[in-house]
Design an enzyme around this catalytic site. Structure first.
Site, short mmCIF file in Angstrom:
data_model
loop_
_atom_site.label_atom_id
_atom_site.label_comp_id
_atom_site.label_asym_id
_atom_site.label_seq_id
_atom_site.Cartn_x
_atom_site.Cartn_y
_atom_site.Cartn_z
N LYS A 306 0.89 -1.34 0.05
CA LYS A 306 0.07 -0.11 0.09
C LYS A 306 0.85 1.32 0.10
CE LYS A 306 -4.50 -1.56 1.15
NZ LYS A 306 -5.69 -1.61 2.02
N ARG A 341 -3.88 -10.14 4.60
CA ARG A 341 -4.08 -10.21 3.05
C ARG A 341 -2.83 -9.66 2.39
NH1 ARG A 341 -6.25 -6.88 -0.76
NH2 ARG A 341 -7.68 -7.96 -2.13
#
Length: 371
Positions: A306, A341
């Site tokens: 991210k 995840r």
């Protein structure tokens, strides 16, 4: 005047013996907590903050206003609540250690893989098989990009993208999650063999989604996003205190799911790192992850590749964020998060296995005790 209470674990230890037993096993994980901040928030502002240990918690909770007492007792109970395994098809996913969820994007504009698994379905199947062989407990398949600025996709196109991928993964015996916020896509995915719904809107985007999940009786991940009820998930990310605001929002979505007939044992929660949140917001949430066990459900953490990693590493591109992704994954493990995840399954599984070895060893190390 409105009072809310939060019990945040602030002292984590590798084993209860280091605190002479004065620690709790956090959410049935391999993490133990010995000190807690009991925080009273009044009209959105922190009014009181007490520190407690397990043996002093009852006395501290007794100081709370009567209207907060039941909620505080529930949160305290939830922090020590062992989470039941997930039954996903033929697979049983135990939640007493961190489990790894591998990401398979069937989108043309994914920030991480540029659509190569949509254009080449054989490559997608091979990638899914590689993730399963590397130790992924679940494969999470998505057909709609949720990156900032991405446009909402027509559900028919989304179904065309995800159904072949689901069928291929189910055919190889994998536990499969469908990453979608649309009821029709959920129905098609479940019919194709998916076992779990991962909704980035927390079932707020599509009015039919909660009914679909309730009728299916399947597990569902409720994620926090400030723009959950609109097309732009990232819209409206303004918080008075991001940690408490996200906690409250997840509790609200959880309660709405329960009211819709979804069983408590089928609900998982995700704080939504990177969705409508600044770098400071994301860091605050990462540091506060243990608090979210007080809601009483397994936690899922999605931080792989991210933008916050790039922001902390000279704007490294998505393909250059492995080190940061693993660091954040381990931070989640340290907080007792049950499902991580990730894009890079093998590396994260290796980190998890080493982490677990350290935890196992800590439980049998009594060398620092007298006698």
């Amino acid at each position: 005047m409105s009072d809310t209470v939060y019990i945040r674990p602030v002292g984590l230890v590798s084993g209860p013996q280091s605190e002479h037993g004065n620690a709790i096993r956090l959410a049935g994980s391999m993490v133990y907590a010995s000190r807690f901040a009991v925080i009273l928030r009044r009209d959105g502002v922190v009014a009181e903050r007490w520190l407690a240990a397990p043996d002093s918690m009852a006395e501290i909770l007794g100081r709370l206003p009567d209207e907060c007492a039941a909620e505080a007792e529930t949160q305290w109970s939830n922090l020590a609540l062992a989470q039941s395994p997930l039954e996903l098809g033929a697979r049983t996913i135990r939640l007493d250690q961190p489990q790894i969820m591998g990401i398979l994007n069937a989108t043309p504009d994914s920030f991480s893989d540029g659509g190569r698994f949509l254009d080449d379905r054989e490559a997608g199947r091979d990638h899914a098989a590689t993730m399963v062989e590397a130790g992924a407990a679940i494969i999470d398949i998505g057909g709609e990009s949720t990156r900032p600025g991405a446009k909402a996709l027509w559900e028919g196109d989304e179904i065309d993208r995800i159904v072949p991928a689901i069928e291929a993964c189910v055919g190889m015996g994998a536990a499969v999650s469908i990453d979608t916020r649309k009821a029709a896509v959920m129905e098609a995915a479940l019919a194709a063999g998916a076992h779990l719904v991962n909704d980035v809107s927390g079932l707020a985007y599509d009015p039919r989604s909660a009914e679909v999940v309730a009728q299916a009786g399947c597990p569902v991940v409720l994620m926090h996003a400030p723009g959950a009820d609109g097309d732009d998930l990232h819209h409206g990310g303004e918080y008075s205190n991001v940690v408490f605001d996200v906690f409250d929002a997840l509790r609200e979505r959880r309660d709405a799911a329960l009211s819709a007939g979804i069983e408590a044992r089928n609900i998982l929660l995700d704080p939504g790192i990177g969705f409508g949140k600044s770098l400071a917001d994301n860091l605050a949430l990462m540091n506060a992850l243990p608090l979210f066990h007080a809601l009483g459900h397994p936690l899922l953490l999605g931080v792989s590749r991210k933008r916050m990693i790039g922001a902390l590493s000279n704007e490294a591109g998505a393909g250059e964020r492995l080190g940061g992704s693993v660091a954040l994954a381990v931070k989640g493990m340290d907080a007792g998060v049950q499902i991580i995840r990730v894009h890079d399954v093998a590396e994260t599984v290796q980190a998890r296995n080493v982490w677990r070895g350290l935890r196992d060893a800590a439980l049998t190390d009594f060398a620092d005790l007298p006698g």
